[in-house]
Design a protein around this motif. Structure first.
Motif, short mmCIF file in Angstrom:
data_model
loop_
_atom_site.label_atom_id
_atom_site.label_comp_id
_atom_site.label_asym_id
_atom_site.label_seq_id
_atom_site.Cartn_x
_atom_site.Cartn_y
_atom_site.Cartn_z
N THR A 415 0.81 -1.21 0.00
CA THR A 415 0.00 0.00 0.00
C THR A 415 0.84 1.27 0.00
O THR A 415 0.58 2.21 -0.76
N VAL A 416 1.87 1.32 0.83
CA VAL A 416 2.64 2.57 0.98
C VAL A 416 3.88 2.59 0.09
O VAL A 416 4.49 3.65 -0.10
N GLY A 417 4.27 1.44 -0.46
CA GLY A 417 5.48 1.35 -1.26
C GLY A 417 6.65 0.82 -0.46
O GLY A 417 6.79 1.12 0.74
N ARG A 418 7.47 0.00 -1.11
CA ARG A 418 8.56 -0.69 -0.40
C ARG A 418 9.57 0.27 0.21
O ARG A 418 9.99 0.09 1.36
N ALA A 419 9.98 1.32 -0.50
CA ALA A 419 11.01 2.22 0.02
C ALA A 419 10.53 2.91 1.29
O ALA A 419 11.27 2.98 2.29
N ARG A 420 9.31 3.38 1.27
CA ARG A 420 8.77 4.07 2.45
C ARG A 420 8.60 3.10 3.61
O ARG A 420 8.89 3.43 4.77
N TRP A 421 8.12 1.90 3.32
CA TRP A 421 7.92 0.89 4.36
C TRP A 421 9.25 0.45 4.96
O TRP A 421 9.37 0.35 6.19
N ASP A 422 10.25 0.21 4.15
CA ASP A 422 11.54 -0.23 4.67
C ASP A 422 12.17 0.84 5.56
O ASP A 422 12.77 0.52 6.59
N GLU A 448 2.05 7.30 14.16
CA GLU A 448 2.84 8.50 14.40
C GLU A 448 3.99 8.65 13.41
O GLU A 448 4.34 9.77 13.04
N ASN A 449 4.56 7.56 12.96
CA ASN A 449 5.79 7.64 12.19
C ASN A 449 5.67 7.21 10.73
O ASN A 449 6.61 7.41 9.96
N LEU A 450 4.53 6.61 10.34
CA LEU A 450 4.31 6.24 8.95
C LEU A 450 3.08 6.94 8.37
O LEU A 450 3.15 7.60 7.34
N LEU A 451 1.95 6.82 9.04
CA LEU A 451 0.72 7.43 8.53
C LEU A 451 0.73 8.94 8.68
O LEU A 451 0.25 9.67 7.80
N LYS A 452 1.21 9.43 9.83
CA LYS A 452 1.36 10.87 10.08
C LYS A 452 0.10 11.67 9.77
O LYS A 452 0.13 12.69 9.09
N GLY A 453 -1.03 11.17 10.27
CA GLY A 453 -2.28 11.91 10.15
C GLY A 453 -2.94 11.86 8.80
O GLY A 453 -3.77 12.73 8.49
N ASP A 454 -2.63 10.88 7.97
CA ASP A 454 -3.24 10.75 6.65
C ASP A 454 -4.50 9.89 6.77
O ASP A 454 -4.42 8.66 6.83
N ALA A 456 -6.93 9.09 4.67
CA ALA A 456 -7.20 8.18 3.56
C ALA A 456 -6.34 6.93 3.66
O ALA A 456 -6.80 5.81 3.41
N LEU A 457 -5.08 7.13 4.01
CA LEU A 457 -4.19 5.98 4.17
C LEU A 457 -4.64 5.11 5.34
O LEU A 457 -4.65 3.88 5.26
N GLU A 458 -5.01 5.74 6.44
CA GLU A 458 -5.51 5.01 7.61
C GLU A 458 -6.70 4.13 7.21
O GLU A 458 -6.78 2.95 7.58
N LEU A 459 -7.61 4.68 6.45
CA LEU A 459 -8.80 3.94 6.04
C LEU A 459 -8.45 2.76 5.15
O LEU A 459 -8.99 1.67 5.29
#
Length: 623
Positions: A415-422, A448-454, A456-459
């Protein structure tokens, strides 16, 4: 962050930041979800920070005897400390100056053992003199005939989840991390190894009476289930600057060949999620009675010999145990209700290591099989509404904490992409190094450190559904393998009535064999099973995974020509993953299978680890 309020800080009267300095004891979690119901301890009042063992290994009585010196951290008004023990014979408890302390052993719980309460009288260090009992749940004493060499006895420990309290009087909870050191005295013709730094060399120190003394140290705080040792006629082979393998002489060459890529694995893992922080990564290949595929004891992974198949197709087990050096050993589930934080993270990480070394297709093959196992386990545990299919909480039958847990993380990566997840996952291990964790804590950190208040991503991630709800969310990710698709084509032809000779499995890996054998419908005629066995040599297979899968199929059809193979296999392989399904299958076959199962168990029980034997007893009892 809200979940890392430190009991150490509360007890010492300092700030959380001060409590995390290098010289301070490891922090514990004090949030409600971090309360461990599998320990008698109350670590917010008083807890163990260091264990020092001095034990004699007595093969004649099958006991360990000596002392455990415990360093403590206690609140100012703490009157006592509560430890976990399981059938230990306590002789005395004193303070560091030898002053006797009052102590009492509580009632015995069949699962948790007993509470040992010691009145402190201001003591910050206590010394317990004790002896383990024969039959201690964490210890397996093997006579010479049950070893590879057949000439000398063997002893090993297996502490996960709460079995180490049967030989160490401490607070046996994964959330109460402890440093430790140990001195083991063993017969002069044997070698001791432990899950820590060797302080006395490979051969130890020879004593005047001919025995040997070995000393070890773990200066990093670990959950107590990771304190492990073995004693036997052991030899060592170096595999690289940071790694090597211990085992009996007859298995040493094969083990060294099988694990030849371990240095590359360490490099691949470190490149993904940060430096390997434990110094050496050695392995110990145990006798066949070892109950698991592997056990991630720091600095000394324990491994079953069943993964040695000559083609390195099962070295994903090594990658898995290595990955635990980050997920499990470095960041540990605070309680066993969140075991997926160990096993799900590690299964995901293992797959990334295998991809880095061997390519995407091999990783896809492992992930595809994990998907099959996940769906099978969900069905077996009540399907989409089955309470035992949740991640948080006690896992049901199967390995959902491994497979559903890893798929959760794979979904986030997709969902978030490998680079961001790693980048996130590497920082996560850094932030929580040498600390316990809970599902709630992980989700807080993620937000706190990946979603950062997004929002749409949370959903889209459905984090709470993955963590706390039953079944499999609709955003699960199924990686499919082209290699296994080719096996599926041969499987379809066979299931349609094609001849077994057309299967042509030459060069198949374990994973291909498992895809084929597990895909055969359970209802087969005796003639069809005979054709399979005679064509593919299944009853005589030296690959334990293949043999187990074949025997499951044979049992499902009451195929009696396979019974000699079953009897031989059940008496020589003690790995629970390969043995338990056979007893379960027999039990499902009514009186025919029950009679065979009880006869097998009577013949083979002495070859099984106590944890496996206990599990089989429950199967036979219908639990």
């Amino acid at each position: 962050m809200r979940m890392i309020l430190l009991a150490a800080a509360l007890l010492a009267g300092t700030s959380p930041l001060a409590a995390q300095t290098a010289s301070a004891p490891a922090p514990i979690l004090t949030t409600p979800e971090a309360k461990d119901v599998w320990t008698h301890a109350d670590p917010e009042v008083a807890r163990v920070t260091h264990v020092s063992l001095n034990l004699d290994v007595d093969f004649a009585t099958r006991t360990l005897g000596g002392t455990a010196t415990l360093d403590l951290l206690a609140a100012k008004d703490a009157q006592s400390i509560v430890l976990d023990i399981d059938n230990l014979a306590i002789s005395s408890v004193t303070d560091a100056n030898g002053k006797p302390l009052k102590w009492a052993v509580g009632d015995t719980d069949p699962e948790l053992g007993s509470a040992l309460t010691v009145e402190l009288g201001g003591a910050q260090r206590i010394i317990l003199t004790y002896r383990s009992r024969p039959g201690a749940n964490a210890l397996q004493w093997l006579p010479p005939e049950m070893t590879a060499g057949k000439t000398k006895p063997y002893l090993f420990s297996q502490g996960q989840a709460i079995l180490n309290r049967s030989w160490i009087p401490t607070q046996d909870s994964p959330g109460i991390r402890q440093t430790w050191d140990a001195t083991l005295t063993v017969p002069g013709d044997l070698v001791a190894v432990m899950s820590g730094e060797k302080l006395s060399g490979d051969k130890g120190e020879t004593l005047p009476d001919g025995r040997r003394r070995f000393r070890f140290r773990m200066d990093k705080p670990v959950p107590p289930y990771l304190i492990a040792f073995a004693v036997g006629d052991l030899k060592f082979r170096s595999l690289g600057p940071r790694s090597g393998v211990w085992t009996e002489a007859t298995m040493l060459d094969a083990a060294a060949r099988e694990f030849g890529d371990v240095e590359k694995m360490i490099d691949a893992a470190s490149a993904l999620y940060g430096p390997y922080r434990w110094g050496r990564y050695d392995m110990l290949v145990l006798p066949p009675s070892f109950p698991y595929g592997g056990m991630e004891n720091p600095m000394l992974t324990f491994l079953t010999p069943t993964i040695i198949t000559g083609d390195r197709s099962n070295t994903d087990v090594v990658a898995h145990e290595l990955a635990h050096s980050w997920s499990g050993n470095l960041v540990t589930n605070a309680t066993w209700s969140d075991s997926w934080l160990n096993e799900g993270f590690t299964t995901y990480f293992e797959n990334r290591i295998m991809e880095a070394l061997y390519g995407k297709e091999r990783a896809a093959m492992y992930a595809d099989l994990d998907w099959d196992n996940m769906m099978r386990d969900i069905d077996a545990n009540g399907g989409q509404t089955g309470a035992k299919t949740r991640l948080h909480g006690a896992p049901g039958d199967g390995t959902l904490d491994y497979t559903k847990g890893s798929n959760f993380l794979r979904m986030i990566e997709t969902t978030v992409g490998r680079a961001r997840w790693d980048a996130y996952l590497k920082s996560y291990f850094d932030r929580h190094a040498f600390q316990p964790q809970t599902t709630a804590g992980f989700l807080t950190d993620l937000r706190e450190n990946l979603l950062k208040g997004d929002p749409a991503l949370e959903l889209s991630l459905q984090l709470d559904r993955w963590s706390y709800a039953a079944g499999l969310p609709d955003n699960a990710v199924h990686h499919k393998s082209a290699t296994l698709a080719a096996v599926d084509a041969k499987l379809a032809a066979f299931n349609a009535g094609g001849p077994a000779r057309a299967i042509a499995p030459e060069g198949w890996t374990t994973q291909q064999w498992l895809r084929f054998l597990n895909g055969i419908p359970r209802a087969q005629s005796a003639a069809r099973l005979k054709e399979l066995d005679e064509t593919l040599g299944l009853s005589a297979s030296t690959n334990a995974y293949v043999r187990s899968a074949w025997l499951e199929l044979a049992i499902a059809n009451r195929y009696e020509p396979a019974l000699p193979s079953l009897r031989q296999f059940a008496g020589t392989v003690g790995r629970g993953l390969l043995i338990r399904p056979l007893y379960t299958g027999l039990k499902r076959q009514g009186a025919w299978g029950d009679t065979i199962a009880r006869d097998l168990f009577a013949r083979s029980r002495a070859t099984y680890h106590p944890a496996v034997a206990s599990g089989i007893e429950k199967i036979l009892a219908g639990d």
